[in-house]
Scaffold this active site. Sequence first.
Site, PDB file in Angstrom:
ATOM      1  N   GLY A 136       0.844  -1.194   0.000  1.00 55.68           N
ATOM      2  CA  GLY A 136       0.000   0.000   0.000  1.00 55.68           C
ATOM      3  C   GLY A 136       0.880   1.244   0.000  1.00 55.68           C
ATOM      4  O   GLY A 136       2.048   1.220  -0.395  1.00 55.68           O
ATOM      5  N   GLY A 156      25.134  11.302 -29.839  1.00 60.05           N
ATOM      6  CA  GLY A 156      24.642  11.963 -28.627  1.00 60.05           C
ATOM      7  C   GLY A 156      25.148  11.265 -27.382  1.00 60.05           C
ATOM      8  O   GLY A 156      25.411  11.898 -26.351  1.00 60.05           O
TER       9      GLY A 156
HETATM   10  C1  HXC Z   1      -3.400  -3.926  12.582  1.00 63.43           C
HETATM   11  C2  HXC Z   1      -2.425  -5.842  11.840  1.00 63.43           C
HETATM   12  C3  HXC Z   1      -2.217  -5.264  10.563  1.00 63.43           C
HETATM   13  C4  HXC Z   1      -2.648  -3.933  10.360  1.00 63.43           C
HETATM   14  C5  HXC Z   1      -1.440  -7.250  10.525  1.00 63.43           C
HETATM   15  N1  HXC Z   1      -1.929  -7.076  11.755  1.00 63.43           N
HETATM   16  N2  HXC Z   1      -1.616  -6.154   9.761  1.00 63.43           N
HETATM   17  N3  HXC Z   1      -3.005  -5.167  12.821  1.00 63.43           N
HETATM   18  N4  HXC Z   1      -3.238  -3.304  11.406  1.00 63.43           N
HETATM   19  N5  HXC Z   1      -2.458  -3.314   9.193  1.00 63.43           N
HETATM   20  C6  HXC Z   1      -1.921  -8.027  12.852  1.00 63.43           C
HETATM   21  C7  HXC Z   1      -2.839  -9.202  12.606  1.00 63.43           C
HETATM   22  O1  HXC Z   1      -4.129  -8.897  13.034  1.00 63.43           O
HETATM   23  C8  HXC Z   1      -2.183 -10.277  13.457  1.00 63.43           C
HETATM   24  O2  HXC Z   1      -2.540 -10.078  14.781  1.00 63.43           O
HETATM   25  C9  HXC Z   1      -0.731  -9.971  13.342  1.00 63.43           C
HETATM   26  O3  HXC Z   1      -0.638  -8.617  12.933  1.00 63.43           O
HETATM   27  C10 HXC Z   1      -0.027 -10.823  12.319  1.00 63.43           C
HETATM   28  O4  HXC Z   1      -0.768 -10.798  11.134  1.00 63.43           O
HETATM   29  P1  HXC Z   1      -1.191 -12.130  10.346  1.00 63.43           P
HETATM   30  O5  HXC Z   1      -2.244 -11.750   9.413  1.00 63.43           O
HETATM   31  O6  HXC Z   1      -1.446 -13.214  11.323  1.00 63.43           O
HETATM   32  O7  HXC Z   1       0.169 -12.452   9.604  1.00 63.43           O
HETATM   33  P2  HXC Z   1       0.379 -13.030   8.145  1.00 63.43           P
HETATM   34  O8  HXC Z   1      -0.527 -14.201   7.926  1.00 63.43           O
HETATM   35  O9  HXC Z   1       1.832 -13.217   7.990  1.00 63.43           O
HETATM   36  O10 HXC Z   1      -0.085 -11.892   7.160  1.00 63.43           O
HETATM   37  C11 HXC Z   1       0.584 -10.655   7.112  1.00 63.43           C
HETATM   38  C12 HXC Z   1      -0.208  -9.630   6.273  1.00 63.43           C
HETATM   39  C13 HXC Z   1      -1.649  -9.578   6.812  1.00 63.43           C
HETATM   40  C14 HXC Z   1      -0.190 -10.085   4.830  1.00 63.43           C
HETATM   41  C15 HXC Z   1       0.520  -8.324   6.387  1.00 63.43           C
HETATM   42  O11 HXC Z   1      -1.608  -9.392   8.232  1.00 63.43           O
HETATM   43  C16 HXC Z   1      -2.441  -8.453   6.215  1.00 63.43           C
HETATM   44  O12 HXC Z   1      -2.925  -8.591   5.083  1.00 63.43           O
HETATM   45  N6  HXC Z   1      -2.626  -7.405   6.995  1.00 63.43           N
HETATM   46  C17 HXC Z   1      -3.400  -6.270   6.595  1.00 63.43           C
HETATM   47  C18 HXC Z   1      -2.655  -5.501   5.553  1.00 63.43           C
HETATM   48  C19 HXC Z   1      -3.359  -4.250   5.192  1.00 63.43           C
HETATM   49  O13 HXC Z   1      -4.401  -4.269   4.540  1.00 63.43           O
HETATM   50  N7  HXC Z   1      -2.836  -3.108   5.671  1.00 63.43           N
HETATM   51  C20 HXC Z   1      -3.351  -1.853   5.426  1.00 63.43           C
HETATM   52  C21 HXC Z   1      -2.762  -1.518   4.046  1.00 63.43           C
HETATM   53  S1  HXC Z   1      -3.059   0.089   3.556  1.00 63.43           S
HETATM   54  P3  HXC Z   1      -2.704 -11.292  15.828  1.00 63.43           P
HETATM   55  O14 HXC Z   1      -3.093 -10.623  17.098  1.00 63.43           O
HETATM   56  O15 HXC Z   1      -3.753 -12.173  15.252  1.00 63.43           O
HETATM   57  O16 HXC Z   1      -1.355 -11.938  15.874  1.00 63.43           O
HETATM   58  C22 HXC Z   1      -1.793   0.894   4.128  1.00 63.43           C
HETATM   59  C23 HXC Z   1      -1.880   2.319   3.812  1.00 63.43           C
HETATM   60  C24 HXC Z   1      -0.664   3.062   4.140  1.00 63.43           C
HETATM   61  O17 HXC Z   1      -0.917   0.417   4.715  1.00 63.43           O
HETATM   62  C25 HXC Z   1      -0.941   4.432   3.636  1.00 63.43           C
HETATM   63  C26 HXC Z   1       0.225   5.322   3.794  1.00 63.43           C
HETATM   64  C27 HXC Z   1      -0.115   6.659   3.253  1.00 63.43           C
END
Ligand code: HXC
Length: 510
Positions: free
Chosen positions: A169, A404
């Site tokens: 992202g 060039g």
């Molecule tokens: C809060 C999060 C998190 C997030 C992961 N966790 N991403 N908590 N906010 N963005 C937490 C999970 O709930 C989990 O908690 C722990 O971290 C580990 O994550 P898992 O999913 O169990 O790990 P994994 O299977 O390895 O997957 C990793 C991942 C997935 C692919 C990153 O967690 C994921 O898709 N997360 C969301 C990604 C996302 O959509 N982020 C926002 C993107 S937009 P527990 O307690 O269960 O261990 C963005 C915008 C930025 O980032 C903008 C900047 C301008």
Amino acid sequence: MKDILQQLDDRRDDARLGGGQKRIDAQHGRGKLTARERVHLLLDEGSFEEFDMFVTHRCTDFGMDAQKPAGDGVVTGWGTINGRLVYVFSQDFTVLGGSVSATHAKKICKIMDMAVQNGAPIIGINDSGGARIQEGVDSLAGYGDVFQRNIEASGVVPQISVIMGPCAGGAVYSPAMTDFIFMVKDSSYMFVTGPDVVKTVTNEQVTAEELGGATTHTRKSSVADAAFENDVEALAEVRRLVDFLPSNNREKPPVRPFFDEPDRIEPSLDTLVPENANTPYDMKELILKLADEGDFYEIQEEFAKNIITGFIRIEGRTVGVVANQPMVLAGVLDIDSARKAARFVRFCDAFEIPILSLVDVPGFLPGVTQEYGGVIKHGAKLLYAYGEATVPMVTVITRKAYGGAYVVMSSKHLKSDFNYAWPTSEIAVMGAKGATEIIHRADLNDPEKIAQHAADYEDRFANPFVAAERGFIDEVIQPHSTRKRIARAFASLRNKSVQKPWKKHDNIPL
Ligand code: HXC
């Protein structure tokens, strides 16, 4: 009193455990080190001083007040690399997936501010699920604050990003604005939108690794500068890179002890360029033979291999090298190679790193793809980068310098300081065959005449002397003495100083 001291130790131990042993084991299970293990490997032993170990987030939504891990998912602080100060942040995936909250971002901003204020590099280790979803716009604001600091630090202190897990992202845009991005194969990825969104929007099916893994970003997109097998290798290579760089834009790069004679003669270079002008040879051989102890740190090795960029040392001092590679596409300039080299030249210029250009270039790559892709603008980037650079510049033409591309590749006309040519150089508008077919079009049906014209053209132009007669080449040199020549040239330029007219900033063709 003893209890209070013990309490501190206990709190520290608790903070150091991050998200707990189970999550640490899971991290290890994926072949990844923890945030702290990475910091300890990156920095000199015992040099790490942590900031903000006890910081916690302030979110109360979605039950977040029930889980407030100390440190809030990022380890920040400072230490040394081979005795030189650096600032570091390392996202802790074991804590809420390393996600970025307002306080997490604040911690990063704090050490970025310290780094700029104290003139030391910033190294960011990225391993994060992105914006802390529970915090919404507060998290986005945190990212914005980091982005703004990336921009302000650009050209002031070196910024290095190491991607060691997810980076997706808008989060990708912080590393994207740093000077170097390193990735770890099979355990890191970067993309603006992930495979699921891609599938929904464009119906393309790709894995995360295919879309944004280390191989993709080092070979296809050029987003990353290098990919390594594992965390340990990546961190060791960051240490090696930092050794080449100055701490900030007001300092010169470090001078390292060297054990190689500056005037070392290399007789093998006299036969490096083959007799036949169309036979390739490996320009890396020349780079290695010019460098102190043959040590070369290549940047973007896997991308646009027709141009080579990287750092060497001459007399212990860092020199940025840009070299056409005749082994790949005859060393031609094209969109990718021009972009790659332009960015490298600008980095060197921003940080007072002298530039050595090794030239064997037949011109720009023709073709519809190149023109439609904007080779005019992209080629101009390299021209512009060289032309605006004020660092010491030494150029050695080994063979072709046509059209060039001759002007672009750090020619005298772009204020390069020393322009040397080997006797094998051909400095001309184009090769003899192409030139003959244009200026003797009337004789095209007479192969004998054409051959004669081509031979005449070669006699006249396929050498460095026409340019040397005009002072566009300062000296035609023996290949075997090249190291000695460039070492003396760079030594003479150590106090080079150039004043430029005031402007707010330039308008490089982007
Ligand atoms: C809060 C999060 C998190 C997030 C992961 N966790 N991403 N908590 N906010 N963005 C937490 C999970 O709930 C989990 O908690 C722990 O971290 C580990 O994550 P898992 O999913 O169990 O790990 P994994 O299977 O390895 O997957 C990793 C991942 C997935 C692919 C990153 O967690 C994921 O898709 N997360 C969301 C990604 C996302 O959509 N982020 C926002 C993107 S937009 P527990 O307690 O269960 O261990 C963005 C915008 C930025 O980032 C903008 C900047 C301008």
